[in-house]
Design a protein around this motif. Structure first.
Motif, PDB file in Angstrom:
ATOM      1  N   TYR A   1       0.800  -1.227   0.000  1.00 14.17           N
ATOM      2  CA  TYR A   1       0.000   0.000   0.000  1.00 14.17           C
ATOM      3  C   TYR A   1       0.832   1.276   0.000  1.00 14.17           C
ATOM      4  O   TYR A   1       0.299   2.373   0.186  1.00 14.17           O
ATOM      5  CB  TYR A   1      -0.932  -0.006   1.208  1.00 14.17           C
ATOM      6  N   TYR A   2       2.130   1.114  -0.207  1.00 15.03           N
ATOM      7  CA  TYR A   2       3.013   2.271  -0.086  1.00 15.03           C
ATOM      8  C   TYR A   2       3.818   2.518  -1.361  1.00 15.03           C
ATOM      9  O   TYR A   2       4.393   1.592  -1.945  1.00 15.03           O
ATOM     10  CB  TYR A   2       3.980   2.071   1.082  1.00 15.03           C
ATOM     11  N   ASP A   3       3.856   3.781  -1.762  1.00 12.40           N
ATOM     12  CA  ASP A   3       4.774   4.189  -2.814  1.00 12.40           C
ATOM     13  C   ASP A   3       6.185   4.215  -2.229  1.00 12.40           C
ATOM     14  O   ASP A   3       6.366   4.504  -1.039  1.00 12.40           O
ATOM     15  CB  ASP A   3       4.437   5.587  -3.333  1.00 12.40           C
ATOM     16  N   ILE A   4       7.178   3.950  -3.066  1.00 16.27           N
ATOM     17  CA  ILE A   4       8.568   3.956  -2.614  1.00 16.27           C
ATOM     18  C   ILE A   4       9.398   4.849  -3.531  1.00 16.27           C
ATOM     19  O   ILE A   4       9.246   4.804  -4.763  1.00 16.27           O
ATOM     20  CB  ILE A   4       9.171   2.538  -2.637  1.00 16.27           C
ATOM     21  N   GLY A   5      10.242   5.641  -2.934  1.00 17.76           N
ATOM     22  CA  GLY A   5      11.151   6.482  -3.703  1.00 17.76           C
ATOM     23  C   GLY A   5      12.594   6.093  -3.449  1.00 17.76           C
ATOM     24  O   GLY A   5      12.941   5.649  -2.356  1.00 17.76           O
ATOM     25  N   TRP A   6      13.420   6.251  -4.463  1.00 19.16           N
ATOM     26  CA  TRP A   6      14.876   6.082  -4.333  1.00 19.16           C
ATOM     27  C   TRP A   6      15.527   7.457  -4.448  1.00 19.16           C
ATOM     28  O   TRP A   6      15.157   8.259  -5.319  1.00 19.16           O
ATOM     29  CB  TRP A   6      15.429   5.176  -5.429  1.00 19.16           C
ATOM     30  N   PHE A   7      16.511   7.687  -3.594  1.00 26.33           N
ATOM     31  CA  PHE A   7      17.230   8.949  -3.549  1.00 26.33           C
ATOM     32  C   PHE A   7      18.718   8.649  -3.504  1.00 26.33           C
ATOM     33  O   PHE A   7      19.133   7.563  -3.108  1.00 26.33           O
ATOM     34  CB  PHE A   7      16.824   9.745  -2.303  1.00 26.33           C
ATOM     35  N   ARG A   8      19.529   9.639  -3.878  1.00 24.73           N
ATOM     36  CA  ARG A   8      20.970   9.483  -3.731  1.00 24.73           C
ATOM     37  C   ARG A   8      21.570  10.775  -3.221  1.00 24.73           C
ATOM     38  O   ARG A   8      21.054  11.861  -3.447  1.00 24.73           O
ATOM     39  CB  ARG A   8      21.622   9.079  -5.047  1.00 24.73           C
ATOM     40  N   GLN A   9      22.681  10.602  -2.528  1.00 22.34           N
ATOM     41  CA  GLN A   9      23.380  11.751  -1.974  1.00 22.34           C
ATOM     42  C   GLN A   9      24.872  11.565  -2.128  1.00 22.34           C
ATOM     43  O   GLN A   9      25.401  10.484  -1.876  1.00 22.34           O
ATOM     44  CB  GLN A   9      23.036  11.937  -0.493  1.00 22.34           C
ATOM     45  N   VAL A  10      25.529  12.627  -2.564  1.00 20.42           N
ATOM     46  CA  VAL A  10      26.984  12.650  -2.626  1.00 20.42           C
ATOM     47  C   VAL A  10      27.473  13.700  -1.646  1.00 20.42           C
ATOM     48  O   VAL A  10      26.747  14.648  -1.336  1.00 20.42           O
ATOM     49  CB  VAL A  10      27.491  12.950  -4.054  1.00 20.42           C
ATOM     50  N   PRO A  11      28.707  13.547  -1.148  1.00 17.49           N
ATOM     51  CA  PRO A  11      29.223  14.512  -0.171  1.00 17.49           C
ATOM     52  C   PRO A  11      29.158  15.937  -0.697  1.00 17.49           C
ATOM     53  O   PRO A  11      29.523  16.205  -1.849  1.00 17.49           O
ATOM     54  CB  PRO A  11      30.668  14.048   0.036  1.00 17.49           C
TER      55      PRO A  11
END
Length: 130
Positions: free
Chosen positions: A31-41
């Motif tokens: 029942y949940y949408d999922i997002g992918w994120f990324r982070q660089v320093p």
């Protein structure tokens, strides 16, 4: 307690592939949408892709379109991010996130800020280097 955990990161050469996994626990992923994120320093965390729970609609930021594919296996409470043709600009800590109230896809698209998602994983590191 709702939690998500990422895995699958690693070191890959330019042009290579990785498949990241985001496993949910403490709640039913269906029942949940999922997002992918990324982070660089030194940079703010940015959205990469997301997938809806209702009909599996997907969204990708322009920089990964045609190279990354997001999918979900609700039976395994897992969302995948298949990353192909990896480029030197793709590295970072990749995290998945969701919310019981708000829409991850709206955060990935930049409509709302990161604080609108309250369930975050620890992330998995992706390195692209020859």
């Amino acid at each position: 307690q709702a939690q998500v955990a990422e895995s699958g990161g690693g070191l890959v050469q330019p042009g290579g592939s990785l498949r990241l996994s985001c496993v949910a626990s403490g709640f039913t992923l269906d029942y949940y949408d999922i997002g992918w994120f990324r982070q660089v320093p030194g940079k703010e965390r940015e959205g990469v892709s997301c997938i809806s729970s209702s009909d599996g609609t997907t969204y990708y930021v322009d920089s990964v379109k045609g190279r990354f594919t997001i999918s979900r296996d609700n039976a395994k409470d897992t969302v995948y991010l298949q990353m192909n043709s990896l480029k030197p600009e793709d590295p970072g800590v990749y995290s998945c996130a969701t919310s019981g109230k708000n829409k991850p896809c709206e955060v990935v698209a930049g409509t709302y800020g990161l604080r609108y998602l309250e369930v975050w994983g620890q992330g998995t590191l992706v390195t692209v280097s020859s």
